[in-house]
Scaffold this active site. Structure first.
Site, PDB file in Angstrom:
ATOM      1  N   SER A 191      -2.928  -2.507   7.375  1.00  0.00           N
ATOM      2  CA  SER A 191      -3.205  -3.553   6.315  1.00  0.00           C
ATOM      3  C   SER A 191      -3.975  -4.990   7.032  1.00  0.00           C
ATOM      4  O   SER A 191      -4.539  -5.616   6.160  1.00  0.00           O
ATOM      5  CB  SER A 191      -1.926  -3.658   5.663  1.00  0.00           C
ATOM      6  N   ALA A 224       6.028  -8.021   5.463  1.00  0.00           N
ATOM      7  CA  ALA A 224       6.441  -6.809   6.506  1.00  0.00           C
ATOM      8  C   ALA A 224       5.486  -5.595   6.067  1.00  0.00           C
ATOM      9  O   ALA A 224       4.967  -5.223   5.037  1.00  0.00           O
ATOM     10  CB  ALA A 224       8.033  -6.347   6.062  1.00  0.00           C
ATOM     11  N   GLY A 226       3.698  -6.933   8.920  1.00  0.00           N
ATOM     12  CA  GLY A 226       3.330  -8.173   9.318  1.00  0.00           C
ATOM     13  C   GLY A 226       1.781  -8.155   9.534  1.00  0.00           C
ATOM     14  O   GLY A 226       1.248  -8.987  10.542  1.00  0.00           O
ATOM     15  N   GLY A 227       1.151  -7.176   9.170  1.00  0.00           N
ATOM     16  CA  GLY A 227      -0.278  -6.843   9.347  1.00  0.00           C
ATOM     17  C   GLY A 227      -1.058  -8.203   9.051  1.00  0.00           C
ATOM     18  O   GLY A 227      -2.159  -8.632   9.655  1.00  0.00           O
ATOM     19  N   ASP A 243       9.848 -11.710   3.389  1.00  0.00           N
ATOM     20  CA  ASP A 243      10.045 -10.427   2.719  1.00  0.00           C
ATOM     21  C   ASP A 243      11.355  -9.904   3.273  1.00  0.00           C
ATOM     22  O   ASP A 243      11.764 -10.533   4.591  1.00  0.00           O
ATOM     23  CB  ASP A 243       9.096  -9.538   3.711  1.00  0.00           C
ATOM     24  N   ASP A 263      13.120 -13.832  -1.738  1.00  0.00           N
ATOM     25  CA  ASP A 263      12.235 -13.353  -2.720  1.00  0.00           C
ATOM     26  C   ASP A 263      11.039 -13.976  -2.989  1.00  0.00           C
ATOM     27  O   ASP A 263      11.016 -15.263  -3.113  1.00  0.00           O
ATOM     28  CB  ASP A 263      12.994 -13.520  -4.086  1.00  0.00           C
ATOM     29  N   ASP A 280       0.764  -9.981  -0.621  1.00  0.00           N
ATOM     30  CA  ASP A 280       0.439  -8.715  -0.617  1.00  0.00           C
ATOM     31  C   ASP A 280       1.755  -7.762  -1.307  1.00  0.00           C
ATOM     32  O   ASP A 280       1.920  -6.733  -0.919  1.00  0.00           O
ATOM     33  CB  ASP A 280       0.134  -8.220   0.767  1.00  0.00           C
ATOM     34  N   LYS A 309      -2.644  -5.154  -7.631  1.00  0.00           N
ATOM     35  CA  LYS A 309      -2.605  -3.674  -7.484  1.00  0.00           C
ATOM     36  C   LYS A 309      -2.740  -3.129  -9.032  1.00  0.00           C
ATOM     37  O   LYS A 309      -1.926  -3.305  -9.802  1.00  0.00           O
ATOM     38  CB  LYS A 309      -1.056  -3.127  -6.995  1.00  0.00           C
TER      39      LYS A 309
HETATM   40  C1  LIG Z   1       2.163  -3.334   1.077  1.00  0.00           C
HETATM   41  S1  LIG Z   1       3.287  -4.122   1.722  1.00  0.00           S
HETATM   42  C2  LIG Z   1       2.770  -5.697   2.804  1.00  0.00           C
HETATM   43  C3  LIG Z   1       2.119  -5.231   3.897  1.00  0.00           C
HETATM   44  C4  LIG Z   1       1.692  -6.305   4.631  1.00  0.00           C
HETATM   45  N1  LIG Z   1       0.760  -7.461   4.076  1.00  0.00           N
HETATM   46  C5  LIG Z   1       1.154  -5.915   5.980  1.00  0.00           C
HETATM   47  O1  LIG Z   1       0.125  -6.290   6.412  1.00  0.00           O
HETATM   48  O2  LIG Z   1       2.018  -5.450   6.875  1.00  0.00           O
HETATM   49  C6  LIG Z   1       4.287  -4.921   0.579  1.00  0.00           C
HETATM   50  C7  LIG Z   1       5.498  -5.860   0.869  1.00  0.00           C
HETATM   51  O3  LIG Z   1       5.944  -6.621  -0.127  1.00  0.00           O
HETATM   52  C8  LIG Z   1       7.299  -6.685  -0.101  1.00  0.00           C
HETATM   53  N2  LIG Z   1       7.926  -7.308  -1.321  1.00  0.00           N
HETATM   54  C9  LIG Z   1       7.803  -6.676  -2.422  1.00  0.00           C
HETATM   55  N3  LIG Z   1       8.221  -7.395  -3.376  1.00  0.00           N
HETATM   56  C10 LIG Z   1       8.638  -8.649  -2.781  1.00  0.00           C
HETATM   57  C11 LIG Z   1       9.377  -9.827  -3.435  1.00  0.00           C
HETATM   58  N4  LIG Z   1       9.684 -10.010  -4.540  1.00  0.00           N
HETATM   59  N5  LIG Z   1       9.431 -10.607  -2.524  1.00  0.00           N
HETATM   60  C12 LIG Z   1       9.452 -10.450  -0.932  1.00  0.00           C
HETATM   61  N6  LIG Z   1       8.701  -9.404  -0.771  1.00  0.00           N
HETATM   62  C13 LIG Z   1       8.390  -8.453  -1.446  1.00  0.00           C
HETATM   63  C14 LIG Z   1       7.775  -5.198   0.437  1.00  0.00           C
HETATM   64  O4  LIG Z   1       9.225  -5.536   0.911  1.00  0.00           O
HETATM   65  C15 LIG Z   1       6.849  -4.586   1.297  1.00  0.00           C
HETATM   66  O5  LIG Z   1       7.268  -5.094   2.584  1.00  0.00           O
END
Ligand SMILES: C[S@@+](CC[C@H](N)C(=O)[O-])C[C@H]1O[C@@H](n2cnc3c(N)ncnc32)[C@H](O)[C@@H]1O
Length: 371
Positions: A191, A224, A226-227, A243, A263, A280, A309
């Protein structure tokens, strides 16, 4: 004589032809041009065909590249060469190109991004050098002349090619709009390429120079593993990575990233303002649009890159709704903003956007002079 345009050649990710056609239709309608989109499911390309021929420069203005979201690359369609004979495809193509009477600064060879089209790679590798040689020898292809238009050769197969024109400053800088980026070593997820592409595709050089430098702060919502945080950390920037999920150890080891288990919708940074917000989180697009516009409009972050999305059956409508949400938030206080949205090469069912507030310089009201 200037070439006339039959329409537009639009390239997109296979499966996004309807959205690509819809945006071309909308822009053409705004420009008062009538036409219709021709495409097929998973074709990876759309021809928007004008009802009447128009000048190619006028056609470029019908759909400026920056106004397109789902279109990876677009050129103005000026001619088609079909049924090229197997024993000599070079002559008819070169003659047609020279017949346009235009000099080019660049040649882009294109196909759709489909498996069928990929099988043309070997043929094109052998064929294109012949075309290039003729165009250079006749002075029609003059490299290092950035003011000249780009010639696009869009191959349907080895016997049919469409000629297109674009301007270098009004087109994707990447062939076929495909950003082929190298996966950085130690990046926690693929990502990371999405954010790297977004920096290039959605920002100006000046904006990048101002905002991507050591010492600045970024907030990464939904970080997470972390990309995205990695992109900032490797530039020496401080990151609040929000996250509940785990971050890659290698990222935490950089010492640049603080993992905040919270959150992303309610957490706020312990600083008055950060340079960057990125988001993301996989969430309803309108909710994300509301969240990021709150951060930017209120000045908590200077700029933002975020993912929307989109639901598969209503991508176009949902995007329109998100634009309205953002617009309404900024209009509350009469603020101006820049919003650029693109379906990046590294995006799948989402689009990526850049949002920043535009600071209008305060003009002091001159005081009346006392006499
Ligand atoms: C697509 S992944 C992110 C990938 C990340 N951008 C990377 O480069 O590794 C989406 C992340 O959003 C987090 N997430 C979803 N809803 C959330 C919220 N309300 N608060 C914090 N994190 C959230 C999920 O736990 C998940 O790790």
């Amino acid at each position: 004589m200037s070439p006339t345009a039959k329409g537009l050649i639009l390239l997109c990710r296979p499966g996004f032809e309807n959205e690509c056609a819809a945006e071309a239709e909308l822009l053409a309608k705004h420009a008062g041009i009538s036409g219709r989109a021709r495409t097929a499911q998973n074709a990876g390309s759309v021809h928007y065909v004008f009802d009447e021929l128009i000048d190619w420069k006028e056609a470029l203005e019908v759909a400026p590249f920056h106004a397109l979201v789902f279109t990876r690359q677009r050129s103005v369609w000026i001619e088609r060469v079909a049924e090229m004979p197997e024993d000599d495809r070079v002559t008819p193509l070169v003659q047609t190109i020279l017949g346009q009477g235009v000099r080019f600064g660049r040649l882009e060879v294109e196909t759709a991004d489909t498996n069928d089209a990929k099988s043309l790679a070997g043929f094109l590798k052998r064929f294109i050098p012949h075309i290039e040689r003729h165009l250079k020898a006749t002075g029609f292809l003059r490299e290092n002349k950035p003011e000249l238009p780009t010639l696009h050769l869009f191959f349907k197969d080895s016997s049919q090619v469409d000629l297109g024109l674009s301007r270098p400053d009004d087109a994707s800088p990447w062939p076929m709009g495909i950003a082929r980026l190298r996966m950085p070593r130690n990046a926690p997820s693929r990502s990371t390429l999405k954010l790297a592409e977004a920096f290039d595709a959605l920002m100006t050089e000046e904006e990048r120079a101002q905002s991507l430098k050591a010492g600045l702060y970024a907030v990464d919502l939904g970080a997470a593993p972390g990309g995205w945080s990695f992109q900032f950390a490797e530039r020496g920037m401080h990151v609040f990575a929000v996250d509940n999920g785990p971050l890659a150890d290698s990222l935490v080891a950089t010492g640049m990233v603080e993992h905040v288990k919270a959150d992303g919708f309610s957490w706020r940074a312990p600083r008055k303002q950060v340079e960057w917000l990125v988001c993301d989180m996989v969430e309803q697009p309108a909710r994300v649009a509301q969240l990021v516009s709150d951060w930017i409009a209120s000045g908590k972050a200077k700029r933002c890159i975020f993912n929307l999305k989109l639901p598969m059956k209503k991508r176009f409508e949902e995007l329109k709704k998100c634009r309205q949400v953002i617009d309404a938030r900024f209009k509350l206080h009469g603020d101006s903003y820049v919003l650029r949205i693109r379906h990046l090469y590294h995006d799948r069912e989402e689009v990526t956007a850049y949002l920043a507030k535009i600071h209008v310089p305060v003009v002091e009201t001159p005081k009346p002079s006392r006499r």
